[in-house]
Enzyme design. Structure first.
Site, PDB file in Angstrom:
ATOM      1  N   SER A  33      56.121  29.556  83.498  1.00 58.32           N
ATOM      2  CA  SER A  33      56.130  31.150  83.415  1.00 58.32           C
ATOM      3  C   SER A  33      56.253  31.888  84.721  1.00 58.32           C
ATOM      4  O   SER A  33      55.146  31.706  85.494  1.00 58.32           O
ATOM      5  CB  SER A  33      54.960  31.847  82.492  1.00 58.32           C
ATOM      6  OG  SER A  33      54.376  32.940  83.184  1.00 58.32           O
TER       7      SER A  33
HETATM    8  N1  LIG Z   1      53.756  42.237  83.555  1.00 54.16           N
HETATM    9  C1  LIG Z   1      53.171  41.009  83.174  1.00 54.16           C
HETATM   10  C2  LIG Z   1      54.329  39.945  82.423  1.00 54.16           C
HETATM   11  C3  LIG Z   1      53.373  38.929  81.475  1.00 54.16           C
HETATM   12  C4  LIG Z   1      54.392  38.374  80.579  1.00 54.16           C
HETATM   13  O1  LIG Z   1      55.343  38.756  80.082  1.00 54.16           O
HETATM   14  N2  LIG Z   1      54.214  37.072  80.291  1.00 54.16           N
HETATM   15  C5  LIG Z   1      54.850  36.425  79.339  1.00 54.16           C
HETATM   16  C6  LIG Z   1      55.164  34.950  79.780  1.00 54.16           C
HETATM   17  S1  LIG Z   1      56.184  35.030  81.143  1.00 54.16           S
HETATM   18  C7  LIG Z   1      54.142  36.339  77.851  1.00 54.16           C
HETATM   19  O2  LIG Z   1      52.856  35.994  78.238  1.00 54.16           O
HETATM   20  N3  LIG Z   1      54.793  36.376  76.836  1.00 54.16           N
HETATM   21  C8  LIG Z   1      54.305  36.252  75.328  1.00 54.16           C
HETATM   22  C9  LIG Z   1      53.590  37.384  75.016  1.00 54.16           C
HETATM   23  O3  LIG Z   1      53.754  38.586  75.410  1.00 54.16           O
HETATM   24  O4  LIG Z   1      53.074  37.418  73.796  1.00 54.16           O
HETATM   25  C10 LIG Z   1      52.656  39.886  84.419  1.00 54.16           C
HETATM   26  O5  LIG Z   1      53.082  40.342  85.421  1.00 54.16           O
HETATM   27  O6  LIG Z   1      51.671  39.431  84.192  1.00 54.16           O
END
Ligand SMILES: N[C@@H](CCC(=O)N[C@@H](CS)C(=O)NCC(=O)O)C(=O)O
Length: 243
Positions: A33
């Site tokens: 990620s």
């Molecule tokens: N803006 C956030 C983005 C976090 C994000 O989108 N994480 C994704 C993985 S890259 C995630 O957890 N996706 C699963 C979900 O949101 O349920 C950051 O920079 O931490």
């Protein structure tokens, strides 16, 4: 000195070194990620050992009740430092430098420099990385067709970064900061998606400078190889006719 006295002295010494904290912060993450990669790289720079907990979002583990109770937005990275629960990778980066950095170099306290670091962090969050995900992720994860309009928006943002970097060694200060770190993860991911970086001379020069700077901090293992992994996932989808 008696054994008991020595053990107590060592314990107090360790406690002082750890800023009075009894246990390391916990990081919920998945290695490929992109926002998690920036946290792992910073931890390496700071010599900080997280208690690492994998949350496999590809299997929907982020929706388990325990994790949602911790972070209702159920995204990774999420950090828990003795009850301080944080998500949003760039907020975590700022906190970690303040809490565990030996100096303010990575997140300068000079208000004019910090203002530029914050602007770059927010530019990456709200514009550059967001446009990357808008363009690539629907194809990569659900096989949606590529959208040329979204590609144009992404190119526009890359162009803005190129202009920002003109005449600068690093994104916000005279030296490497967390602004470079988060932008490095984004741009190296674009590179691994085979986004054409040739027209962006300042980005290409800065990218090599940042990669060199980060090489001693397991850059290849923590970021380079994971960017390639995601790039290969995207290309496999394209080759399956997913776009
Ligand atoms: N803006 C956030 C983005 C976090 C994000 O989108 N994480 C994704 C993985 S890259 C995630 O957890 N996706 C699963 C979900 O949101 O349920 C950051 O920079 O931490």
């Amino acid at each position: 000195m008696s054994d008991t006295k020595r053990i107590v002295t060592e314990f107090v010494y360790c406690l002082l070194l750890s800023g009075g904290k009894m246990s390391p912060p916990v990081l919920y993450y998945l290695p490929p990620s992109p926002p998690c990669r920036s946290i792992l790289l910073l931890a390496k720079m700071l010599g900080l050992d997280f208690e690492l907990k994998i949350v496999n979002i590809l299997e929907g583990e982020q929706l388990k009740p325990d994790f949602v109770a911790l972070n209702p937005q159920h995204c990774i990275p999420t950090m828990n430092d003795e009850g301080l629960v944080l998500w949003e990778s760039r907020a975590i980066l700022s906190y970690l430098v303040a809490a565990y950095g030996k100096s303010d170099e990575l997140y300068p306290t000079d208000i004019r420099v910090r203002a530029l670091v914050d602007q770059r962090l927010q530019f990456d969050l709200g514009t550059l990385y967001m446009r990357l995900t808008d363009y690539y992720f629907p194809t990569m994860f659900i096989g949606a067709p590529l959208d040329e309009g979204k590609r144009a928006k992404l190119s526009e943002a890359v162009g803005w970064l190129n202009t920002i970097l003109e005449g600068r060694q690093f994104a916000a200060a005279e030296h490497f900061t967390i602004a470079d770190l988060t932008l490095l993860v984004t741009i190296s991911q674009l590179e691994a998606f085979d986004f054409e970086l040739r027209p962006y001379k300042h980005i290409r020069q800065w990218l090599e400078r940042c990669k060199d700077h980060m090489a001693p901090y397991d850059y290849e293992e923590l970021n380079g190889s994971k960017a390639v992994l995601m790039g290969d996932m995207f290309k496999a989808k394209i080759n399956q006719g997913g776009a």
